[in-house]
Design a protein around this motif. Structure first.
Motif, PDB file in Angstrom:
ATOM      1  N   SER A 149       5.712  -5.705   4.676  1.00 43.65           N
ATOM      2  CA  SER A 149       5.074  -4.580   3.987  1.00 43.65           C
ATOM      3  C   SER A 149       5.929  -4.144   2.810  1.00 43.65           C
ATOM      4  CB  SER A 149       4.862  -3.390   4.940  1.00 43.65           C
ATOM      5  OG  SER A 149       6.070  -2.679   5.133  1.00 43.65           O
ATOM      6  N   GLU A 185      -3.572  -5.547  10.540  1.00 39.22           N
ATOM      7  CA  GLU A 185      -3.860  -5.588  11.970  1.00 39.22           C
ATOM      8  C   GLU A 185      -4.425  -6.955  12.374  1.00 39.22           C
ATOM      9  OE1 GLU A 185      -6.240  -2.991  15.370  1.00 39.22           O
ATOM     10  OE2 GLU A 185      -6.795  -2.786  13.257  1.00 39.22           O
ATOM     11  N   TYR A 215      -3.118   5.558   1.737  1.00 41.44           N
ATOM     12  CA  TYR A 215      -3.105   4.181   2.192  1.00 41.44           C
ATOM     13  C   TYR A 215      -4.510   3.600   2.308  1.00 41.44           C
ATOM     14  CZ  TYR A 215       1.494   5.897   3.509  1.00 41.44           C
ATOM     15  OH  TYR A 215       2.732   6.479   3.483  1.00 41.44           O
ATOM     16  N   SER A 224       0.833  -1.205   0.000  1.00 41.45           N
ATOM     17  CA  SER A 224       0.000   0.000   0.000  1.00 41.45           C
ATOM     18  C   SER A 224       0.867   1.255   0.000  1.00 41.45           C
ATOM     19  CB  SER A 224      -0.927   0.016   1.225  1.00 41.45           C
ATOM     20  OG  SER A 224      -1.874   1.053   1.118  1.00 41.45           O
ATOM     21  N   TYR A 235       2.636  -2.729  11.955  1.00 41.20           N
ATOM     22  CA  TYR A 235       2.355  -4.133  12.266  1.00 41.20           C
ATOM     23  C   TYR A 235       3.442  -5.097  11.786  1.00 41.20           C
ATOM     24  CZ  TYR A 235      -2.238  -1.908  12.516  1.00 41.20           C
ATOM     25  OH  TYR A 235      -3.267  -1.056  12.805  1.00 41.20           O
ATOM     26  N   LEU A 259      -4.810  -1.986   5.730  1.00 47.98           N
ATOM     27  CA  LEU A 259      -4.374  -1.782   7.115  1.00 47.98           C
ATOM     28  C   LEU A 259      -5.151  -2.673   8.078  1.00 47.98           C
ATOM     29  CD1 LEU A 259      -3.955   2.099   7.064  1.00 47.98           C
ATOM     30  CD2 LEU A 259      -2.132   0.408   7.243  1.00 47.98           C
ATOM     31  N   ARG A 276      -7.478   1.625   3.794  1.00 43.90           N
ATOM     32  CA  ARG A 276      -7.952   1.214   5.112  1.00 43.90           C
ATOM     33  C   ARG A 276      -8.123  -0.304   5.182  1.00 43.90           C
ATOM     34  NH1 ARG A 276      -9.896   4.994   8.666  1.00 43.90           N
ATOM     35  NH2 ARG A 276     -10.088   7.131   7.896  1.00 43.90           N
ATOM     36  N   THR A 327       5.883  -0.678   1.030  1.00 43.73           N
ATOM     37  CA  THR A 327       5.283   0.643   1.177  1.00 43.73           C
ATOM     38  C   THR A 327       6.354   1.705   0.941  1.00 43.73           C
ATOM     39  OG1 THR A 327       3.853   1.991   2.615  1.00 43.73           O
ATOM     40  CG2 THR A 327       5.607   0.723   3.705  1.00 43.73           C
ATOM     41  N   PRO A 361       1.687   4.008   7.822  1.00 42.08           N
ATOM     42  CA  PRO A 361       0.957   3.229   8.825  1.00 42.08           C
ATOM     43  C   PRO A 361       1.106   1.723   8.624  1.00 42.08           C
ATOM     44  CG  PRO A 361      -0.564   4.237   7.245  1.00 42.08           C
ATOM     45  CD  PRO A 361       0.781   4.852   7.007  1.00 42.08           C
ATOM     46  N   MET A 362       1.556   1.297   7.458  1.00 39.95           N
ATOM     47  CA  MET A 362       1.771  -0.126   7.187  1.00 39.95           C
ATOM     48  C   MET A 362       2.850  -0.719   8.092  1.00 39.95           C
ATOM     49  SD  MET A 362      -0.119  -1.235   4.587  1.00 39.95           S
ATOM     50  CE  MET A 362       0.828  -2.503   3.737  1.00 39.95           C
TER      51      MET A 362
END
Length: 297
Positions: A215, A204, A195, A191, A227, A200, A197, A217, A223-224
Motif C-alpha cells: 500500500s 481485499e 479512501y 489511496s 490487507y 479497498l 471503496r 497511503t 483502511p488500506m
C-alpha cells in the motif's frame, strides 16, 4: 494511541475527572473536530476561553506527548469525514489570497520532510524485493490517486514485461482485470483520504487470492493497511481543494530508482534499445544545438 476511536474513547473515559476548563476543551473537540484540527494551542484556548497552558496540559492528560501529537490524532479523526465543500472552506480560512504560491510550496515541502522522517525504510526495502520477485505486478489508484498509479505503471512497464494497471473503478471490470491474480503476484494499491471503496475492494480480493500487497497511503490507521504485507506511508493534505500528492510521488520515484538499481544491466540495455527506437521514429527532436526537445513543443 492515535486513532479516532482512541481519542474519543479517552475523552469520554476521563471526562468526569477533567477540570471545568478541560471539559470545555473536550466538548469543543468532540463537537468541532473538523475545525479544532487546524488550531494552534493558543488559538484553541482563545476560542474556548482557557489559557494556552491549559490546552497543553489537556493533551498530556489524554496521554499525548504534547499538543502536536493531539493534533495528529485529530487529523486522523477528521481526514475521512470532510467533504469537498468543507475542504474548500478550511483551505480558504488557512490561506492568504496574496500568498497562495508560497503557502502551497512550503506546505508541500513540509509534507516531503515529514514523510522522509517517518518512512519505514525496512518496509521500503521489502517492497522493492516483492516487486523484483513478482510473477506479475498489478497497480491500482483511482480518482486523485490515478496519476500516481499511471506514473508508477509507466516506469515499471519499461523495466518489467508483466505490469498491469487496473484501468476501471467499475466493480465488475475491476474483478475481471484481477481475476488471474495469485500468490506469486503483487498488487500495489494507492489511496488517500477520502479512501476509494473500489481500491479497498481490489485489495481485499487480492488478499483473498493470497497475492502480496503493497500500500501507498497516509497512515497505519488507513483502511488500506488492513490487507497489506508492506505499507509505505506518505503525508498528504486532506484539507486542501486539490489533494497534495508530492510526498507519495517522491516515494514512487524512490521505488523506481530502487528497482532500477537492482536491475542495472537490464535497465541500461532496455533504455539503450529504446533510445534507438525513439531516434528512428523521431519520438523526440533535436534543436540546432543538438539538444532533445519534445516534437509537440
Amino acid at each position: 494511541m492515535n486513532t479516532q476511536t482512541d481519542l474519543v474513547k479517552n475523552i469520554n473515559n476521563k471526562y468526569n475527572s477533567l477540570s471545568k476548563g478541560q471539559k470545555l476543551l473536550a466538548n469543543y473537540i468532540l463537537n468541532n473536530y473538523d475545525k479544532a484540527v487546524y488550531l494552534t494551542a493558543a488559538k484553541m484556548g482563545k476560542i474556548v476561553g482557557v489559557s494556552e497552558s491549559t490546552v497543553v496540559r489537556f493533551a498530556t492528560i489524554l496521554g499525548y506527548d504534547g499538543y502536536p501529537k493531539l493534533q495528529r490524532a485529530l487529523e486522523e479523526m477528521a481526514k475521512n469525514k470532510l467533504n469537498s465543500v468543507q475542504r474548500m472552506e478550511v483551505t480558504f480560512d488557512r490561506i492568504n489570497k496574496d500568498n497562495i504560491l508560497k503557502y502551497v510550496l512550503h506546505s508541500d515541502a513540509e509534507k516531503i520532510r515529514l514523510t522522509s522522517e517517518e518512512i519505514d525504510e525496512e518496509a521500503f526495502k521489502n517492497a522493492i524485493e516483492m516487486l523484483l520477485h513478482a510473477k506479475k505486478i498489478y497497480i491500482i489508484g483511482i480518482r486523485s490517486s490515478a496519476p500516481l498509479a499511471s506514473f508508477l505503471s509507466y516506469y515499471l512497464g519499461l523495466i518489467f514485461d508483466h505490469v498491469v494497471m487496473i484501468q476501471s473503478n467499475s466493480t465488475s471490470e475491476l474483478f475481471e482485470q484481477l481475476y488471474r491474480i495469485g500468490e506469486e503476484d503483487v498488487l500495489v494499491g494507492i489511496s488517500f483520504p477520502r479512501y476509494s471503496r473500489s481500491t479497498l475492494k481490489a485489495m481485499e480480493f487480492a488478499s483473498n487470492r493470497k497475492a502480496k500487497l503493497i500500500s501507498i497511503t497516509d497512515s497505519y490507521v488507513s483502511p488500506m493497511t488492513k490487507y497489506c504485507d508492506c505499507n509505505l506511508l506518505a503525508r498528504c493534505d486532506m484539507a486542501s481543494i486539490a489533494d497534495s500528492i508530492v510526498a507519495p510521488m517522491s516515494i514512487i520515484n524512490a521505488i523506481i530508482v530502487g528497482v532500477c538499481q537492482q536491475k542495472q544491466e537490464e535497465v541500461v540495455s532496455t533504455f539503450a534499445s529504446l533510445e534507438e527506437i525513439w531516434n528512428e521514429y523521431q519520438v523526440y527532436r533535436y534543436d540546432e544545438e543538438g539538444n532533445q526537445t519534445n516534437p509537440e513543443d
